[in-house]
Motif scaffolding. Sequence first.
Motif, PDB file in Angstrom:
ATOM      1  N   SER A  49       0.823  -1.207   0.000  1.00 52.19           N
ATOM      2  CA  SER A  49       0.000   0.000   0.000  1.00 52.19           C
ATOM      3  C   SER A  49       0.854   1.252   0.000  1.00 52.19           C
ATOM      4  N   SER A  50       1.963   1.220   0.727  1.00 54.28           N
ATOM      5  CA  SER A  50       2.838   2.391   0.790  1.00 54.28           C
ATOM      6  C   SER A  50       3.639   2.560  -0.496  1.00 54.28           C
ATOM      7  N   LEU A  51       4.175   1.453  -1.018  1.00 53.00           N
ATOM      8  CA  LEU A  51       4.994   1.534  -2.236  1.00 53.00           C
ATOM      9  C   LEU A  51       4.165   1.903  -3.456  1.00 53.00           C
ATOM     10  N   LEU A  52       2.919   1.442  -3.506  1.00 48.37           N
ATOM     11  CA  LEU A  52       2.089   1.628  -4.701  1.00 48.37           C
ATOM     12  C   LEU A  52       1.082   2.748  -4.528  1.00 48.37           C
ATOM     13  N   ASN A  53       1.348   3.652  -3.592  1.00 54.06           N
ATOM     14  CA  ASN A  53       0.490   4.814  -3.396  1.00 54.06           C
ATOM     15  C   ASN A  53       0.977   5.945  -4.302  1.00 54.06           C
ATOM     16  N   SER A  54       0.140   6.345  -5.247  1.00 50.04           N
ATOM     17  CA  SER A  54       0.540   7.377  -6.218  1.00 50.04           C
ATOM     18  C   SER A  54       0.367   8.784  -5.682  1.00 50.04           C
ATOM     19  N   GLY A  55      -0.240   8.927  -4.493  1.00 48.34           N
ATOM     20  CA  GLY A  55      -0.449  10.257  -3.926  1.00 48.34           C
ATOM     21  C   GLY A  55      -1.413  11.117  -4.722  1.00 48.34           C
ATOM     22  N   GLY A  56      -2.327  10.467  -5.460  1.00 45.74           N
ATOM     23  CA  GLY A  56      -3.320  11.209  -6.243  1.00 45.74           C
ATOM     24  C   GLY A  56      -2.839  11.610  -7.621  1.00 45.74           C
ATOM     25  N   THR A  57      -1.570  11.347  -7.953  1.00 45.66           N
ATOM     26  CA  THR A  57      -1.042  11.750  -9.271  1.00 45.66           C
ATOM     27  C   THR A  57      -1.342  10.717 -10.345  1.00 45.66           C
ATOM     28  N   GLY A  58      -1.615   9.476  -9.949  1.00 44.45           N
ATOM     29  CA  GLY A  58      -1.859   8.415 -10.914  1.00 44.45           C
ATOM     30  C   GLY A  58      -0.589   7.805 -11.473  1.00 44.45           C
ATOM     31  N   LYS A  59       0.591   8.296 -11.056  1.00 43.06           N
ATOM     32  CA  LYS A  59       1.871   7.791 -11.546  1.00 43.06           C
ATOM     33  C   LYS A  59       2.631   7.138 -10.396  1.00 43.06           C
ATOM     34  N   LEU A  60       3.263   6.005 -10.709  1.00 45.51           N
ATOM     35  CA  LEU A  60       4.028   5.277  -9.712  1.00 45.51           C
ATOM     36  C   LEU A  60       5.504   5.295 -10.085  1.00 45.51           C
ATOM     37  N   SER A  61       6.338   5.371  -9.059  1.00 46.77           N
ATOM     38  CA  SER A  61       7.777   5.319  -9.277  1.00 46.77           C
ATOM     39  C   SER A  61       8.180   3.919  -9.722  1.00 46.77           C
ATOM     40  N   GLY A  62       9.084   3.840 -10.723  1.00 49.18           N
ATOM     41  CA  GLY A  62       9.562   2.549 -11.189  1.00 49.18           C
ATOM     42  C   GLY A  62      10.273   1.778 -10.101  1.00 49.18           C
ATOM     43  N   LYS A  63      11.005   2.484  -9.236  1.00 47.71           N
ATOM     44  CA  LYS A  63      11.716   1.822  -8.146  1.00 47.71           C
ATOM     45  C   LYS A  63      10.734   1.241  -7.126  1.00 47.71           C
ATOM     46  N   ASN A  64       9.650   1.957  -6.881  1.00 50.06           N
ATOM     47  CA  ASN A  64       8.642   1.439  -5.960  1.00 50.06           C
ATOM     48  C   ASN A  64       7.971   0.188  -6.519  1.00 50.06           C
TER      49      ASN A  64
END
Length: 569
Positions: free
Chosen positions: A333-348
């Motif tokens: 849940s923490s790693l895959l949380n986009s923060g409302g931007t809809g984009k995820l970090s590749g490292k996450n």
Amino acid sequence: MSPVDENVSAMLASSASGTTLMILVQLASRVFTFTANQLILRGLPPAILGIASQLELYFISILYFSRESIRVAIQRQPLQLNSIAMSGHEDDTDPASKKASDVSEARTIASQSAVNMSYLSLVLGFLFAMVFAASYIQFAPSEVSQLPFYHASVVITTVASLMELSAEPFFTVVQQYMLHRKRAVVEMSAAFVKSLATCLSYTWAARTGHAVGALPFSLGYLCYSSTLICGYMLALRGGTDKWNFSIFPTKMKSRNGSEYLFERFSWPMITLSTNVFFQSVIKHILTQGDSMMLATMTSLEDQGIYALASNYGGLMARVLFQPIEESSRTLFSSLLNSGGTGKLSGKNVNAAKSQLTEVVRAYSLIAVVGFPLGPALVPQVLHVLGGRSWASPRVSSLLSLYCYYIPFLAFNGISEAFVSSAANPAELRKQAVWMGGFSACFASAAYLFLKVGGLGAHGMVYANIVNMAVRIVWSFSFIQSFFSRHKSGMALSELTPRPLTCIAGVIVCMILTTRQLYASVNTGDALSFGAVYILVVSYLERRYLMVYYTKAREVVRSKTSKTPKPKGE
């Protein structure tokens, strides 16, 4: 190392530490429960154990419907890993410190909002408790309602469930700040008090000749909830003042001076929890469907026998798999949380994939070992622990069959933990629709095995295996599509042991089955054969085991090197 990498590393390290502690919690609590059960099992009729299993279903149902969806929504928020480190090191004249102060204020607001939201679990709990209590008392069969202290047991269990829901704000703080050690101490203490209360009350009743029915089990739930609340209050005493928010529902002030209970980021949480709630209804039916069907379609004795098989057979699932699933869900849940931007970090995304593949690969190894050996060893252990009243071919064969069901529980738990963390609201609604189809599949399988096949409790285990299998297939298809969207595929070889290991497992299964060792082997021979087989598997998987042994040593070494040095050095 960049701040993003440091944050991911902190999450992974905290997750590993939390998983270890929660496994210890489950192990300790099961040791307490196991010891208490052994002291009362030999004199406990199967019918009373059947009533105890109904009370457990009642207790779990209130808690699950009231808090599960809200917990999932809160866990989708970022973890407050650095809040404690930031406190006490601020300088208002420093621009960087001012920025840190703004971030700290935002985290405080988010934490307070999460605490406020956790009180919704208690509100829902009152509603579900009234409905379920009326149903359990009004529609209970005569053989159940006429047992001693049945109504008192239901009332006490209801009060205990509401008291445990009152501890949700404390649980939210513990999860937000990853205070795994405090949680471990509190939950182990509560489990010990619960087991002690159950054992003492039943022993007193047996010695004095009082018929108390399932009352000792309900008193155990009450003592558990009371200890949980008191323990969390002591563990978190003064902590919320340091983090500048309250454990009670508190209004927050915006920059324009208006007051509100939920800041704007909470509304997506509420929307998400609503979607998860409707999904959780179906999921709970799928998870607890066997207990529900047994409660309505079989006798109390059959329910007691199945409860024994479920408790003993599922011991590993609760001790090992449940903590891993819970900590992994928090990490995902923490790693895959986009923060409302809809984009995820590749490292996450890669970190989440690494965690998932490591857990599934470990589960696969456990399954390769458990499939042949579990059915041979578990009935032998039951004959020693359960006494003559439980030593029957029917119970032994049911326990042997249940061993095949446990790996399905494990794979389903970790895969659905990833889905619930990675899916957006639209995908969660889609999963809810599929869950409806899974419910129909489960009901059809149960009817086929129970009514048409006449397999009784054995048929229920077969139906559960079918249920878990279709859910696992759907979850892994979602996981594969998720990683494909983020340009990070997942091969089957990353999840399974070596082919030679699988072949060895098949050969051992065939040997044990053809020689009928499940029914005739003595405990010493079974243990010796199992030890040799485990050594063979360890040799075949030596490279894999050495890699993770090295990783574990590095984690321990890094924690040791980060120990604060005394001032002046």
